[in-house]
Design an enzyme around this catalytic site. Sequence first.
Site, PDB file in Angstrom:
ATOM      1  N   GLU A   4       0.120   9.025  -0.470  1.00 23.93           N
ATOM      2  CA  GLU A   4      -0.324   8.080  -1.493  1.00 23.93           C
ATOM      3  C   GLU A   4      -1.843   8.030  -1.594  1.00 23.93           C
ATOM      4  O   GLU A   4      -2.381   7.881  -2.679  1.00 23.93           O
ATOM      5  CB  GLU A   4       0.246   6.685  -1.219  1.00 23.93           C
ATOM      6  CG  GLU A   4       1.707   6.550  -1.585  1.00 23.93           C
ATOM      7  CD  GLU A   4       1.993   6.899  -3.049  1.00 23.93           C
ATOM      8  OE1 GLU A   4       1.098   6.718  -3.904  1.00 23.93           O
ATOM      9  OE2 GLU A   4       3.099   7.370  -3.336  1.00 23.93           O
TER      10      GLU A   4
ATOM     11  N   TYR B  95      -2.862  -1.169  -4.890  1.00 20.97           N
ATOM     12  CA  TYR B  95      -2.006  -0.038  -5.227  1.00 20.97           C
ATOM     13  C   TYR B  95      -1.430   0.616  -3.960  1.00 20.97           C
ATOM     14  O   TYR B  95      -0.217   0.842  -3.838  1.00 20.97           O
ATOM     15  CB  TYR B  95      -2.783   1.020  -6.043  1.00 20.97           C
ATOM     16  CG  TYR B  95      -2.008   2.295  -6.139  1.00 20.97           C
ATOM     17  CD1 TYR B  95      -1.020   2.450  -7.100  1.00 20.97           C
ATOM     18  CD2 TYR B  95      -2.184   3.321  -5.206  1.00 20.97           C
ATOM     19  CE1 TYR B  95      -0.239   3.586  -7.146  1.00 20.97           C
ATOM     20  CE2 TYR B  95      -1.412   4.464  -5.241  1.00 20.97           C
ATOM     21  CZ  TYR B  95      -0.446   4.590  -6.222  1.00 20.97           C
ATOM     22  OH  TYR B  95       0.335   5.712  -6.249  1.00 20.97           O
TER      23      TYR B  95
ATOM     24  N   ASP C 226      -0.739   2.270 -11.381  1.00 23.33           N
ATOM     25  CA  ASP C 226      -1.805   3.275 -11.460  1.00 23.33           C
ATOM     26  C   ASP C 226      -1.958   3.644 -12.939  1.00 23.33           C
ATOM     27  O   ASP C 226      -1.368   2.989 -13.807  1.00 23.33           O
ATOM     28  CB  ASP C 226      -1.467   4.498 -10.582  1.00 23.33           C
ATOM     29  CG  ASP C 226      -0.251   5.260 -11.089  1.00 23.33           C
ATOM     30  OD1 ASP C 226       0.408   4.797 -12.059  1.00 23.33           O
ATOM     31  OD2 ASP C 226       0.046   6.339 -10.541  1.00 23.33           O
TER      32      ASP C 226
END
Length: 379
Positions: free
Chosen positions: A44, A127, A145
């Site tokens: 990520e 996020y 995102d």
Amino acid sequence: MLPALPTSRQAHAVRRRLLGWFDRQARDLPWRRVRDPYAIWVAEVMLQQTQVASVIPFFQRFLKRFPTIEELAAADLSDVLRLWAGLGYYHRARHLHAAAKILAEDFVGTLPSLPEDFARLPGVGRYTLGAVYSQAFDCRLPVVDGNVQRVLARLSCCAVPLTNQKARAWLWQYAAALLPRKRVGDFNQALMELGQTVCTPTQPSCGHCPLKTICLAFQSGKEKDLPRSGPRPKPTPVSEVAVLAQQAGRFLVVQRPDHGRWPGFWEFPHAPLTPGETAFDAARRLFRTLTGQPTKSLCHLGSIKYQVTRFQVRLEAVLLQPGPGRVPLTVRQRWLTLVEMSQFPLARPQQRLRALAQQWLDDKKKPKAEPWGTPPEQS
Ligand code: SF4
């Protein structure tokens, strides 16, 4: 005006369609094959502002070299940065390394069971928290995102530019309202994947989209007009010179400061041209400032262009041979061969300069060497 948040019925319809589509269409990605929270976290972080296809080889190399949090924490930062070189946004690697050290020390090398403990680590924003904890532990946290922003703006037919602060906050609320009670990680991945592969910026494939019957932008023919964005500032052009000072097969490189852009990275010295200055003049000036030595000869190797933040940089690569005398070095300067340079973290523009130097060395070995050139034209 911002649209209303989805009703529970609308949210249910989105979940059902999207998870069904994900079950049929999900891409086979390396971080989906391992259910290791650490691997999900690394993936990520790498995926932020970087395309999936570019991330895959970096992810595989990184996990092979640092398979656990403890091994990452014990590594030297320069090794971590070297493995990251080419992926860009190097503060991500520094934060990952710093966070791994904290986890190794305070959480026995695992991700904390409480999301709020993870949220306090360096480099972990909203996020990253949502992406990692929804996938690794099925925590009910949203992700937003750029891809999710686009999907949600179209799904809800939001005409407010996404540069607007209220619109961005609203998108997080919208994403949270859509979350299922189970399979949260799959749902978040499905939303991001839809944005990457179907609901793309300029040519959304609405005919193949699982949300086409409930997407308000598609229903009203506005899918290509949304999302709206505010005006973008034009990049500022900057002219620089890079000095490839060479003697006895080694090049002078300097280490960047430990803060700011590309912290601790190594590079050929470079500096902006002053008004009216030629690249050769600037190269002589920069070399004398760094070493106090005169210049014997100069040769223009080529130009490279790249964009960094709001600057469009044109960099003239000048090969320089020092005049007589010993060049004294500081602790942040070294003479390295090009092979040795590859062992140090180099930003992408510096890798391109290194390739130019390698080309010059290769040409020199040919029967007829390239002559010393003339100064480049100033732009
Ligand atoms: Fe995007 Fe079209 Fe799907 Fe709407 S129908 S979410 S615009 S791909």
